[in-house]
Design an enzyme around this catalytic site. Sequence first.
Site, mmCIF file in Angstrom:
data_model
loop_
_atom_site.group_PDB
_atom_site.id
_atom_site.type_symbol
_atom_site.label_atom_id
_atom_site.label_comp_id
_atom_site.label_asym_id
_atom_site.label_seq_id
_atom_site.Cartn_x
_atom_site.Cartn_y
_atom_site.Cartn_z
ATOM 1 N N GLU A 27 0.826 -1.199 0.000
ATOM 2 C CA GLU A 27 0.000 0.000 0.000
ATOM 3 C C GLU A 27 0.868 1.261 0.000
ATOM 4 O OE1 GLU A 27 -0.214 -2.606 1.975
ATOM 5 O OE2 GLU A 27 -2.226 -2.928 2.761
ATOM 6 N N PRO B 90 11.777 -14.700 -0.183
ATOM 7 C CA PRO B 90 10.542 -14.826 0.605
ATOM 8 C C PRO B 90 9.952 -13.456 0.903
ATOM 9 C CG PRO B 90 12.476 -15.305 1.944
ATOM 10 C CD PRO B 90 12.966 -15.157 0.542
ATOM 11 N N ARG B 91 8.643 -13.372 0.879
ATOM 12 C CA ARG B 91 7.971 -12.095 1.140
ATOM 13 C C ARG B 91 8.397 -11.535 2.485
ATOM 14 N NH1 ARG B 91 5.478 -8.010 -1.632
ATOM 15 N NH2 ARG B 91 3.806 -7.063 -0.420
ATOM 16 N N GLU C 58 15.337 -5.125 -2.582
ATOM 17 C CA GLU C 58 16.196 -5.540 -3.693
ATOM 18 C C GLU C 58 15.455 -6.350 -4.761
ATOM 19 O OE1 GLU C 58 20.720 -5.581 -2.455
ATOM 20 O OE2 GLU C 58 19.705 -7.383 -1.723
ATOM 21 N N ASN D 233 1.614 -8.069 -6.952
ATOM 22 C CA ASN D 233 1.549 -7.261 -8.164
ATOM 23 C C ASN D 233 2.471 -7.817 -9.259
ATOM 24 O OD1 ASN D 233 1.432 -5.286 -10.096
ATOM 25 N ND2 ASN D 233 2.340 -3.671 -8.828
ATOM 26 N N PRO D 234 1.927 -8.359 -10.356
ATOM 27 C CA PRO D 234 2.785 -8.921 -11.395
ATOM 28 C C PRO D 234 3.431 -7.866 -12.281
ATOM 29 C CG PRO D 234 0.485 -9.136 -12.034
ATOM 30 C CD PRO D 234 0.495 -8.565 -10.645
#
Length: 435
Positions: free
Chosen positions: A62, A271-272, A313, A337-338
């Site tokens: 966001e 990883p997120r 990064e 988001n792609p």
Amino acid sequence: MSLLGRASGLLGSAMAPVLPHWLRLRARRGKEVPARLAERRGLDADRPPGPLLWLHGASVGETLSLLPLMRALLERAPALHLLVTTGTVTAATLLAQRLPEALAPRVIHRFAPLDVPRWAETFLDGWRPDGAVFVESELWPNISAALARRGVPAALINARISPRSARLWRWAPGLAREMLSRFRLVVAQSLDDLARLRALGAEGAVFWGSLKAAAEPLPADPAELARLRALIGERPVLFGASTHPGEEQAVLEAHAALRARFPDLLTLIAPRHPARAPEVLALAAPFGAAIQRSAGGLPGRDCDLYLVDTLGELGLFLRLSGVAFVGASLVPKGGHNPLEAARLGCPILIGPHTEHVRELAEALIAAGGARRVQDSATLAEAAADVLSDAGRARAMAQAAATIAEDASHLPGKLASAILDMLPFGTGAMPVARDA
């Protein structure tokens, strides 16, 4: 005010004595900045002179989606300052990293106050914003009521409400309608969200596109990019970007399947949540030599799997990749988001769970800019098709870039709509209108 609205105020006030202890506990876990806990109680205001607009993004996605809007707002309103609040430390860190130097003098960051009536009043007394903008699904009963009492115009942009949340809100239709009616502008991020928001009472809601689709290209340090390119050389690169539990295993299994055809394959996994690095390293151990970026490791010839457990990064490694799987889509998380990959010319693979980015995912797939995968086997198959055919990879990247470009108009349109709702008389704010 509705009965549930009054109950929200009473509950917030009742929780106030306990919340400072909860905040200190979060600080010990690294989820708050100890020296800035007062901000969560609405304190530490330092309002600049002139017009001030409050923007709030709860978490990383966001907050970063606000960057192009911030640029558009400040270009159109030379006297305006922006107060940007976030709910997480990670979002604050990335905002500081990504905020363009030219905008920084006119942007102030604070952590958002918790939704306690007294703390909301303290925050608004100190900052006195001329308007407020909330991103996605930030519906705070007490803060929105305090804004309404003061006559501060508010907008809800890139608004999202999941089917589950919509069902829950139907148990409190009066409160939902009351809160949504306080926003002078509601802009949904998808047609599905538009329908749900209107059903809950936001009758004037509109859909102009997704703000995340209009995000600026992710940055990368040029020197580090050149260094890593030299290390990787011509090796084929598969990237698992912003993965969640369950997705790393699929990427690792795809890596194992691909090694028969691409023996020098390098697989990157980001990883997120970087704190999951030990868990991911343990998963990776049976699949090859795994090296951890945060520990100073580099993806040399002896590296099969490179764990990107650092913040900020993603743009660097998307530029290094031959094909990227975009996470939160093989597991039921709704999809990230792609278009972050699309803007950097990286072919895209996405799983079946793309509810949060449905229009974007469908547009990319229809244009040939992305491929849908279902599991590790189809992930390996699709990655092999892209990595083995440079022409296919270029065609996917070009198709995806076209979809990304179509979204670039949205920040300016939103900025104009937001500025139109502000009380210009309170700040003598000249506004540069679009031609």
